[in-house]
Design a protein around this motif. Structure first.
Motif, PDB file in Angstrom:
ATOM      1  N   VAL A 179       0.836  -1.206   0.000  1.00 55.10           N
ATOM      2  CA  VAL A 179       0.000   0.000   0.000  1.00 55.10           C
ATOM      3  C   VAL A 179       0.868   1.251   0.000  1.00 55.10           C
ATOM      4  O   VAL A 179       0.621   2.210  -0.726  1.00 55.10           O
ATOM      5  CB  VAL A 179      -0.947   0.000   1.219  1.00 55.10           C
ATOM      6  N   SER A 180       1.931   1.237   0.817  1.00 54.67           N
ATOM      7  CA  SER A 180       2.823   2.398   0.891  1.00 54.67           C
ATOM      8  C   SER A 180       3.558   2.613  -0.422  1.00 54.67           C
ATOM      9  O   SER A 180       3.769   3.761  -0.852  1.00 54.67           O
ATOM     10  CB  SER A 180       3.829   2.213   2.026  1.00 54.67           C
ATOM     11  N   LEU A 181       3.947   1.519  -1.073  1.00 50.08           N
ATOM     12  CA  LEU A 181       4.654   1.646  -2.359  1.00 50.08           C
ATOM     13  C   LEU A 181       3.802   2.373  -3.389  1.00 50.08           C
ATOM     14  O   LEU A 181       4.328   3.102  -4.244  1.00 50.08           O
ATOM     15  CB  LEU A 181       5.024   0.256  -2.897  1.00 50.08           C
ATOM     16  N   ASN A 182       2.498   2.199  -3.299  1.00 53.71           N
ATOM     17  CA  ASN A 182       1.596   2.790  -4.293  1.00 53.71           C
ATOM     18  C   ASN A 182       0.940   4.074  -3.800  1.00 53.71           C
ATOM     19  O   ASN A 182      -0.005   4.562  -4.421  1.00 53.71           O
ATOM     20  CB  ASN A 182       0.514   1.772  -4.668  1.00 53.71           C
ATOM     21  N   ASN A 183       1.442   4.600  -2.679  1.00 55.88           N
ATOM     22  CA  ASN A 183       0.880   5.834  -2.130  1.00 55.88           C
ATOM     23  C   ASN A 183       1.643   7.038  -2.662  1.00 55.88           C
ATOM     24  O   ASN A 183       2.804   7.253  -2.301  1.00 55.88           O
ATOM     25  CB  ASN A 183       0.955   5.794  -0.600  1.00 55.88           C
ATOM     26  N   PRO A 184       1.034   7.847  -3.524  1.00 54.08           N
ATOM     27  CA  PRO A 184       1.752   8.986  -4.122  1.00 54.08           C
ATOM     28  C   PRO A 184       2.057  10.103  -3.128  1.00 54.08           C
ATOM     29  O   PRO A 184       2.857  10.990  -3.416  1.00 54.08           O
ATOM     30  CB  PRO A 184       0.779   9.472  -5.209  1.00 54.08           C
ATOM     31  N   PRO A 194       9.529  -1.812  -5.843  1.00 57.20           N
ATOM     32  CA  PRO A 194       8.895  -1.475  -7.125  1.00 57.20           C
ATOM     33  C   PRO A 194       9.589  -2.199  -8.282  1.00 57.20           C
ATOM     34  O   PRO A 194      10.770  -2.538  -8.210  1.00 57.20           O
ATOM     35  CB  PRO A 194       9.103   0.039  -7.224  1.00 57.20           C
ATOM     36  N   LYS A 195       8.860  -2.425  -9.336  1.00 55.43           N
ATOM     37  CA  LYS A 195       9.424  -3.093 -10.507  1.00 55.43           C
ATOM     38  C   LYS A 195      10.200  -2.116 -11.386  1.00 55.43           C
ATOM     39  O   LYS A 195      11.014  -2.520 -12.211  1.00 55.43           O
ATOM     40  CB  LYS A 195       8.303  -3.749 -11.326  1.00 55.43           C
TER      41      LYS A 195
END
Length: 357
Positions: A256-261, A315-316
């Motif tokens: 969730v944090s990885l995708n939090n802008p 991230p990828k």
């Protein structure tokens, strides 16, 4: 084993925060985390312990109340016996006096006075002993009443008695929990950084790890690309290796944090720190302090590599000038690079940065 300097930054922040609130119970991060996990268990333990204490108090009070009742009765009997004994002696003296026959007026007057004196002594003795008895019995009866009331309260309102006794310990436990919860982010960050430290400790003693590297600049470093004046930098870990310097930021982030802008980009963060770090050591004066052995072609370059290590998933995407790694990839990436410095040079670079920090 890799040589390690300093606590990780979040650990220092946690320790400082706890000490500011007069909490000195914890000696490690694990103890803090276990406290959070076992908070409800600790609450129950406090209540259970005080239930046992109240039960013991009830049993003690029951015995003490009975002993006080016996003590009061015994004291009363002893005082009454004492009064009877002493008045009996006076009465004997009085009877001896009354059995004598005065022969003249003066003897009759003297006998009357002695008779009055014996009666007075009897009354005085009774009053004196009763006064002593009342004073002593009063204290015993007050103690008896207090203990009896407390005993009745415990018997009739056991839960209330336990809650009263538990109030302060539970409030203190709640306060500690609240203070610790205020640094949850630091705790989570410290967990991630400690994982990285434990992994880097597996390196040989040719490597030097400096945790929580912080430097302030008397003259701000201007970052033209970002149009920013940098007054200070803080880097989670700096690894001084025979192959160069690795600047490492650790992120203990969930998916969730990885995708939090809204979260600050660790890539931008480490690029900013790397720019200022490079400017710091590349100055002519600073570079000369490192005393690197020059090649006959010229001065050696210090390779600086930027890493962001993710303790969970990463991230990828790939990013320019910054390598994203998981913990499992970290040592393999570091060991990939060939040595460019002698052990003495590596030591001097580490000493320089430790002094700077």
């Amino acid at each position: 084993m890799c040589k390690v300097y300093n606590l990780v930054g979040p650990l220092t922040a946690i320790k400082s925060h706890l000490h500011q609130h007069n909490i000195y119970d914890f000696n490690s991060l694990n103890e803090v985390i276990n406290f959070q996990k076992n908070y409800s268990v600790l609450q129950k333990e406090i209540i259970s312990n005080h239930e046992r204490l109240i039960e013991q108090e009830r049993n003690d009070l029951e015995l003490q109340v009975s002993q006080l009742e016996d003590a009061i009765l015994t004291k009363k009997n002893n005082i009454e016996n004492k009064i009877q004994e002493e008045t009996a002696q006076i009465n004997l003296q009085l009877n001896n006096l009354l059995s004598s026959t005065p022969t003249n007026f003066i003897q009759r007057i003297m006998r009357r006075l002695k008779e009055w004196w014996y009666y007075f002594r009897i009354q005085l003795k009774v009053i004196s002993v009763k006064s002593q008895l009342e004073s002593f019995i009063q204290n015993l009866e007050k103690e008896h009443k207090d203990k009896q009331n407390r005993y009745q309260f415990i018997v009739e309102r056991f839960t209330d008695a336990v809650n009263q006794r538990c109030y302060l310990p539970l409030k203190e436990l709640e306060r500690k929990k609240r203070v610790i919860d205020e640094v949850n982010n630091s705790i989570y960050g410290a967990l991630g950084e400690m994982k990285v430290v434990r992994e880097l400790e597996k390196l040989s003693d040719e490597y030097f790890l400096i945790n929580d590297f912080s430097v302030s600049f008397s003259n701000a470093i201007y970052h033209k690309k970002e149009d920013e004046h940098i007054l200070s930098i803080q880097i989670d870990h700096i690894l001084v290796a025979p192959s160069g310097i690795f600047l490492i930021e650790t992120k203990n982030w969930s998916e969730v944090s990885l995708n939090n802008p809204d979260l600050r980009s660790p890539v931008k963060q480490i690029k900013r720190n790397s720019f200022a770090f490079y400017q710091m050591i590349s100055g002519e004066t600073e570079y000369s302090k490192l005393r690197l052995n020059n090649h006959f072609w010229g001065s050696k370059k210090i390779p600086i590599r930027n890493l962001v290590v993710f303790t969970n998933s990463k991230p990828k995407e790939e990013f320019q000038f910054v390598k994203l790694l998981t913990i499992n990839e970290l040592l393999g990436y570091i060991r990939y690079f060939e040595p460019v410095f002698s052990p003495e040079e590596t030591q001097r670079i580490a000493d320089y940065l430790i002094h700077k920090n």
